[in-house]
Design an enzyme around this catalytic site. Structure first.
Site, mmCIF file in Angstrom:
data_model
loop_
_atom_site.group_PDB
_atom_site.id
_atom_site.type_symbol
_atom_site.label_atom_id
_atom_site.label_comp_id
_atom_site.label_asym_id
_atom_site.label_seq_id
_atom_site.Cartn_x
_atom_site.Cartn_y
_atom_site.Cartn_z
ATOM 1 N N TYR A 28 42.248 30.319 36.337
ATOM 2 C CA TYR A 28 41.872 31.694 36.514
ATOM 3 C C TYR A 28 41.133 32.102 35.260
ATOM 4 O O TYR A 28 40.146 33.054 35.650
ATOM 5 C CB TYR A 28 43.329 32.603 36.427
ATOM 6 C CG TYR A 28 44.057 32.469 37.719
ATOM 7 C CD1 TYR A 28 43.677 33.445 38.804
ATOM 8 C CD2 TYR A 28 44.853 31.856 38.229
ATOM 9 C CE1 TYR A 28 44.095 33.434 40.136
ATOM 10 C CE2 TYR A 28 45.614 31.653 39.463
ATOM 11 C CZ TYR A 28 45.065 32.339 40.466
ATOM 12 O OH TYR A 28 45.484 32.216 41.671
ATOM 13 N N GLU A 57 52.433 32.854 42.307
ATOM 14 C CA GLU A 57 52.338 31.400 42.645
ATOM 15 C C GLU A 57 53.197 30.443 41.661
ATOM 16 O O GLU A 57 53.796 29.640 42.217
ATOM 17 C CB GLU A 57 50.494 30.955 42.378
ATOM 18 C CG GLU A 57 49.946 31.420 43.374
ATOM 19 C CD GLU A 57 48.228 31.451 43.097
ATOM 20 O OE1 GLU A 57 47.878 30.783 41.765
ATOM 21 O OE2 GLU A 57 47.551 31.872 43.523
#
Length: 404
Positions: free
Chosen positions: A95, A137
């Protein structure tokens, strides 16, 4: 928590993102892959070439900007995207890389219009959005670890059987190379399959629905042949159809996806699919029949022709085993009528009005985007509540958002 000032700045940029979003995301992918070529192993590079992935990301970023003060509204979409990320083994460390190059692309494309206030607001917003994805997630990864037979990332599998289902679809029966049992999956879920195509510098991963009911020995995926060999779209499906034979190897992820058959109820069930949308529906229907509960269900499938119709005999056999089941096939191209359950034409509201006897049932819809939207609208027009309609689309999760 984001400050009110940050939220207002981000929301104010939404019109610019709507106008130039794809330009920004195209720049983002180009620069990120240049700096981190290893990420090509995760992303669908065919969709990069066709422009589908930059467009989908631009739409996602736009929706995040417009909903920045109530991101919880996007949670269903975040979960759907999260399942795909999990199947591709996207991890928290990815990310910051994405965030850096996304901000870089915004600054490059907007130029002088990208003030420091705007860039700082988007840094903070991206961190908040990334946190939501990472948390969702991580819960999925944690749930997988609770199953003894599960694994992390990709695991080597072997093709033990290859079966042609129609002119354009072939099934592959896959067993773990280490001979271990397979974890239970929910009917309707998919796996990511990863292969190395000769001549490519990167691995290629694609998602394929599991088309059979669960068993501990093998997974079955059914792959539709897409595009042409000399075109980027369908590169993996062409390779699987033409080159992958029994004994061949590939890598497979743990099953993922939230388009799944609900726990057993007394409500009637309607399966409605078109084209390759039949693959998750077959898993659902076979699972339902195996329950031996005499639960009423109707199986509706639309195909181009009998030659393009996968699992026809398998579906007919399912119905023959269950007196509570009904069957309807529709072919858009004229073909010889080979049964009372086969008609020429396209599925429409009039046909659904005749077939649907229980508006309070559970409806599972899967197929191309245009088919999906028409069927869902038609079902609502005949009195089916939207909350009773479960759908899966091969398009962007956000593009498929349906409102009351």
């Amino acid at each position: 928590m984001l400050s009110e000032k940050t939220k207002q700045i981000v929301k104010a940029t939404a019109p610019v993102l709507k106008e130039r979003g794809t330009e920004i995301t195209s720049c983002f992918y180009k620069r990120m892959f240049s700096a981190h070529p290893e990420l090509k192993n995760i992303f669908n590079m065919s969709r990069q070439q066709t422009g589908g992935q930059p467009k989908a990301l631009a739409y996602t970023v736009l929706q995040a900007a417009e909903n920045i003060d109530h991101l919880e509204a996007l949670l269903p979409v975040v979960k759907q995207i999260g399942h795909k990320h999990k199947s591709l083994h996207v991890k928290p460390e990815h990310y910051p890389i994405v965030g850096y190059h996304l901000l870089e692309a915004i600054e490059i494309v907007l130029g002088d219009a990208a003030s420091e206030d705007i860039l700082q607001a988007w840094r903070e917003a991206y961190d908040e959005i990334a946190r939501v994805f990472i948390d969702v997630e991580q819960q999925m990864y944690d749930d997988d670890k609770k199953q003894a037979e599960s694994w992390e990332g990709f695991k080597p599998f072997v093709v033990v059987e290859k079966h042609v289902e129609s002119e354009t679809m072939t099934s592959f029966y896959l067993k773990p190379a280490d001979g271990t049992d397979l974890p239970v999956f929910s009917p309707g879920q998919y796996v990511s399959v990863r292969i190395k195509i000769p001549g490519d510098s990167h691995l290629s991963a694609r998602q394929y629905s599991l088309s059979d009911a669960w068993n501990r020995d093998y997974y079955r995926i059914s792959v539709k042949l897409e595009g042409e060999e000399d075109k980027p779209i369908g590169r993996v499906s062409n390779y699987l159809h033409e080159k992958m034979e029994v004994g061949g190897s590939l890598e497979v992820s743990v099953p993922a996806g939230d388009f799944t058959l609900t726990e057993q109820t007394n409500k009637p069930v309607y399966f409605i699919s078109a084209g390759s949308g039949i693959t998750p529906v077959m898993s659902m229907a076979k699972t339902l029949v195996a329950r031996e509960s005499n639960q009423k269900f109707t199986f509706i499938h639309a195909a181009k022709s009998a030659e393009h119709h996968a699992f026809r005999e398998e579906a007919e056999q399912l119905i023959s085993q269950n007196p509570a089941g009904r069957l309807l096939f529709l072919y858009s191209q004229d073909s010889e009528n080979q049964g009372e359950h086969i008609i020429n034409g396209r599925l429409n509201e009039d046909i659904l009005k005749k077939v649907v006897q229980d508006q309070d049932g559970d409806f599972y819809v899967c197929g191309p985007l245009s088919f999906m939207k028409c069927v869902i609208e038609d079902l609502q027009n005949i009195g089916v509540p939207l909350e009773n309609i479960h759908y899966e689309s091969f398009a962007s999760a956000l593009e498929m958002q349906i409102s009351n």
